[in-house]
Design an enzyme around this catalytic site. Structure first.
Site, PDB file in Angstrom:
ATOM      1  N   CYS A 119       0.851  -1.185   0.000  1.00  0.00           N
ATOM      2  CA  CYS A 119       0.000   0.000   0.000  1.00  0.00           C
ATOM      3  C   CYS A 119       0.886   1.234   0.000  1.00  0.00           C
ATOM      4  O   CYS A 119       2.100   1.133   0.169  1.00  0.00           O
ATOM      5  CB  CYS A 119      -0.938   0.017   1.208  1.00  0.00           C
ATOM      6  N   CYS A 121      -0.169   4.153   1.892  1.00  0.00           N
ATOM      7  CA  CYS A 121      -0.547   5.091   2.963  1.00  0.00           C
ATOM      8  C   CYS A 121       0.530   5.317   4.021  1.00  0.00           C
ATOM      9  O   CYS A 121       0.613   6.394   4.599  1.00  0.00           O
ATOM     10  CB  CYS A 121      -1.861   4.686   3.616  1.00  0.00           C
ATOM     11  N   CYS A 129      -4.062   6.003   0.474  1.00  0.00           N
ATOM     12  CA  CYS A 129      -3.549   4.742  -0.073  1.00  0.00           C
ATOM     13  C   CYS A 129      -3.231   4.830  -1.564  1.00  0.00           C
ATOM     14  O   CYS A 129      -2.810   3.842  -2.173  1.00  0.00           O
ATOM     15  CB  CYS A 129      -4.546   3.614   0.196  1.00  0.00           C
ATOM     16  N   LYS A 195     -12.468  -4.955   1.927  1.00  0.00           N
ATOM     17  CA  LYS A 195     -11.899  -4.181   3.032  1.00  0.00           C
ATOM     18  C   LYS A 195     -12.818  -3.000   3.314  1.00  0.00           C
ATOM     19  O   LYS A 195     -13.060  -2.163   2.444  1.00  0.00           O
ATOM     20  CB  LYS A 195     -10.501  -3.701   2.663  1.00  0.00           C
ATOM     21  N   ARG A 205      -3.332   2.754  12.782  1.00  0.00           N
ATOM     22  CA  ARG A 205      -2.889   4.020  12.170  1.00  0.00           C
ATOM     23  C   ARG A 205      -2.009   4.798  13.127  1.00  0.00           C
ATOM     24  O   ARG A 205      -1.098   5.506  12.703  1.00  0.00           O
ATOM     25  CB  ARG A 205      -4.103   4.840  11.728  1.00  0.00           C
ATOM     26  N   ARG A 217     -11.112   7.423   4.285  1.00  0.00           N
ATOM     27  CA  ARG A 217     -10.872   6.432   3.244  1.00  0.00           C
ATOM     28  C   ARG A 217     -12.178   5.911   2.613  1.00  0.00           C
ATOM     29  O   ARG A 217     -12.184   4.881   1.970  1.00  0.00           O
ATOM     30  CB  ARG A 217     -10.090   5.256   3.816  1.00  0.00           C
ATOM     31  N   GLU A 233     -16.732  -7.343  -5.039  1.00  0.00           N
ATOM     32  CA  GLU A 233     -15.299  -7.028  -4.900  1.00  0.00           C
ATOM     33  C   GLU A 233     -14.458  -8.305  -4.937  1.00  0.00           C
ATOM     34  O   GLU A 233     -13.406  -8.355  -5.571  1.00  0.00           O
ATOM     35  CB  GLU A 233     -15.032  -6.290  -3.577  1.00  0.00           C
ATOM     36  N   LYS A 248     -11.924  -8.006   5.743  1.00  0.00           N
ATOM     37  CA  LYS A 248     -11.289  -7.212   6.800  1.00  0.00           C
ATOM     38  C   LYS A 248     -12.162  -6.022   7.166  1.00  0.00           C
ATOM     39  O   LYS A 248     -12.613  -5.332   6.246  1.00  0.00           O
ATOM     40  CB  LYS A 248      -9.934  -6.725   6.283  1.00  0.00           C
ATOM     41  N   SER A 274      -6.380  -4.302  14.322  1.00  0.00           N
ATOM     42  CA  SER A 274      -5.830  -3.718  15.538  1.00  0.00           C
ATOM     43  C   SER A 274      -6.896  -3.406  16.587  1.00  0.00           C
ATOM     44  O   SER A 274      -6.705  -3.694  17.769  1.00  0.00           O
ATOM     45  CB  SER A 274      -5.057  -2.444  15.178  1.00  0.00           C
ATOM     46  N   TYR A 313      -2.943 -10.341  15.717  1.00  0.00           N
ATOM     47  CA  TYR A 313      -1.892  -9.890  16.633  1.00  0.00           C
ATOM     48  C   TYR A 313      -1.779 -10.799  17.855  1.00  0.00           C
ATOM     49  O   TYR A 313      -0.840 -10.654  18.636  1.00  0.00           O
ATOM     50  CB  TYR A 313      -2.174  -8.440  17.067  1.00  0.00           C
TER      51      TYR A 313
END
Ligand code: PBG
Ligand code: ZN
Length: 324
Positions: A119, A121, A129, A195, A205, A217, A233, A248, A274, A313
């Site tokens: 990406c 961004c 992005c 997404k 971020r 976005r 998509e 996501k 996150s 994570y």
């Protein structure tokens, strides 16, 4: 006859025998943030994501080697460059931070499967992005060539798979072409296909310093209210040559994961982002929830919804605690 469902729940052995969904380390992908710069500490805690770090190159190798020894099978690399500019040069620089990290990891921790996030961004000074015009609109077609250059530079550095997360239209086809034309016909592409424009990316971020400087976005990431659009998509990305498609975030979009699983015969990934991580982690730290149990339940839910692979994570934590 009375249905005695409890019969099969009476002992641990029976419960495990009839368990329908399992979590295996091979299905989990551990994200890493790698920061460029000579004076960067080996590891810097990320305040918004307790237990996660920004690593310098050396710190990344140490962490990845330790994680691989625990059983972490694959990772997803995000770069934090020293300098940002309008065209995100750092994203496709041959000696950019991700390119260096991939080379070093493949050399020092050869058993670890290395995926790169593709990406702009993290590398653009405006934080979007794609390229931005004088009115602040995010340009689609002019961004594609840069994204393809980024993906190709990751491939040349030795990445095992590239994962475009930008949501520009047509990027999978352009990236697939660029890879094929340069001899990387066997390199798989994992597309962030569905997404959503999500509040759950907030902690990321902060970690990556990639929040947009203006606007949001929503002109490229999807409206969380839409389900049918996700299927379009995903279909488009598969037609363009995606090998794995991703939904996501994961937790708030389990219905989309299930629908994608039922609709497409493709490998399906989900990203427990996150914010999903931080909610569980923070509530656990406050003593308000059993963190480990909640983490496992969230991941089994994502698998049960139909995801083959999960970016999470929690991957390292769970292996470290012997919970997988
Ligand atoms: C970059 C990217 C983002 C995430 C993965 N790749 C941030 C964004 O789109 O703003 C989010 C990951 C997370 O929240 O854990 N496009
Ligand atoms: Zn991005």
């Amino acid at each position: 006859m009375l249905h005695r469902g409890r019969r099969l729940r009476s002992t641990r052995a029976l419960r495990e025998m009839i368990r329908e969904t399992r979590l295996h380390p091979s299905q989990l992908i551990m994200p890493y943030f790698v920061q460029e710069g000579a004076d960067v500490p080996e590891k810097t805690p990320i305040a918004a994501m307790p237990g996660q770090f920004r690593y310098a190159l050396g710190g990344l190798v140490a962490a990845a080697a330790a994680d691989a020894a625990l059983g972490v099978a694959s990772c997803l690399i995000f770069g934090i460059p020293e300098k940002k500019d309008a065209v995100g040069s750092g994203a496709y620089a041959g000696n950019g931070i991700v390119q260096k990290a991939v080379k070093t990891l493949k050399n020092k921790v050869p058993g670890l499967f290395v995926i790169t996030d593709v990406c702009l961004c993290e590398y653009t000074d405006h934080g979007h992005c794609g390229l931005v015009d004088e009115n602040g609109s995010v340009l689609n077609d002019p961004s594609l060539e840069l994204l393809a250059r980024a993906a190709l530079s990751h491939a040349e550095a030795g990445a095992d798979m590239v994962a475009p997360s930008d949501m520009m239209d047509g990027r999978i086809g352009v990236i697939r072409n660029a890879l094929d034309e340069n001899g990387f016909t066997s390199l798989p592409v994992m597309s962030y296909a569905a997404k959503y424009a999500s509040a759950y990316y907030g902690p990321f971020r902060e970690a990556a310093g990639s929040a947009p400087r203006f606007g949001d976005r929503k002109s490229y990431q999807m409206d969380p209210a839409n389900r049918r659009e996700a299927l379009r998509e995903i279909a488009a990305d598969l037609e363009e040559g995606a090998d794995i498609v991703m939904v996501k975030p994961a937790g708030p979009f389990l219905d989309i994961i299930r629908e994608a699983r039922d609709t497409f015969d493709a490998s399906l990934a989900a990203y427990q982002v996150s914010g999903e991580y931080t909610l569980i982690k923070s509530a656990g730290e406050l003593g308000r929830i059993d963190e480990d149990a909640a983490a496992l339940e969230s991941l089994i839910g994502i698998r049960r919804a139909g995801a083959d692979l999960i970016v999470s994570y929690f991957t390292r934590d769970l292996l470290q605690k012997g919970l997988l």
